[in-house]
Design an enzyme around this catalytic site. Structure first.
Site, PDB file in Angstrom:
ATOM      1  CB  THR A   1      34.338   0.676  -6.186  1.00 11.76           C
ATOM      2  OG1 THR A   1      35.029   0.294  -5.012  1.00 11.76           O
ATOM      3  CG2 THR A   1      34.994  -0.009  -7.355  1.00 11.76           C
TER       4      THR A   1
ATOM      5  N   GLY B   1      32.126  13.367  -4.176  1.00 11.53           N
ATOM      6  CA  GLY B   1      32.717  12.040  -4.143  1.00 11.53           C
ATOM      7  C   GLY B   1      32.774  11.467  -5.540  1.00 11.53           C
TER       8      GLY B   1
ATOM      9  CB  SER C   1      31.985  -1.798  -8.159  1.00 13.51           C
ATOM     10  OG  SER C   1      32.894  -1.432  -9.151  1.00 13.51           O
TER      11      SER C   1
ATOM     12  CE  LYS D   1      37.336   4.590  -3.290  1.00 19.34           C
ATOM     13  NZ  LYS D   1      36.513   3.406  -3.415  1.00 19.34           N
TER      14      LYS D   1
END
Length: 180
Positions: free
Chosen positions: A8, A52, A131, A40
């Site tokens: 996320t 990223g 998210s 990430k």
């Protein structure tokens, strides 16, 4: 039905000649935490470019590899590499099924790349995906406006911590990279 693992919140900031990109470490499978320390954010091109991802983890790794190939193929030209990746992502039968988004950054540019062929240069030198992206973006914009004395890295860290306090799909396990 097989669930995919998703990763996320990612945020990038360009501020006072510095560039920083960070992400939380959470990967979820449905509504369950699958892993809490996913990395990430990557440094590419000898530390001159940051990338990223948010979305399906395996898909994102594929896209970062493709982006790095494009970056090397276009002599480190970030915008050109991003545009070419977006074109391929949209038109290639295999790539167009990949579910992820990327933020890429250099000293000069901060871009969001999506599978719909979009290459977006965000306003305010703040980019966020995933998210908790809208939470991190809101925090980053406020920090740039009201705490300009902070470094880009400090803003990224604080934005991600704020997002983690609000978004259940974001944790406090951060990876942050910087240029400058």
């Amino acid at each position: 039905m097989q669930q995919t693992i998703h990763a996320t919140t990612v945020v990038g900031i360009r501020h006072n000649g510095q560039v920083s990109l960070g992400a939380d470490g959470q990967a979820t499978m449905g509504n369950t935490v699958a892993k809490s320390n996913v990395r990430k954010v990557r440094s590419l091109l000898g530390g001159k470019v940051l990338a990223g991802f948010a979305g399906s983890t395996a898909d994102a790794f594929t896209l970062i590899e493709r982006f790095e190939e494009k970056l090397n193929g276009y002599g480190g030209n970030l915008k050109r590499a991003a545009i070419e990746l977006a074109k391929d992502w949209r038109t290639d039968r295999y790539l167009r099924k990949l579910e992820a988004m990327l933020i890429v950054a250099s000293k000069e540019d901060l871009l969001i790349i999506s599978g719909t062929g979009d290459v977006i240069e965000p306003d305010s030198d703040v980019a966020a995906i995933g998210s908790g992206g809208s939470f991190a973006q809101s925090a980053a914009i406020a920090l740039k406006k009201h705490a300009a004395h902070l470094t880009a890295e400090e803003m990224v860290r604080e934005s991600l911590h704020i997002a983690a306090d609000v978004c259940i799909y974001t944790n406090h396990n951060l990876t942050v990279e910087k240029i400058g």
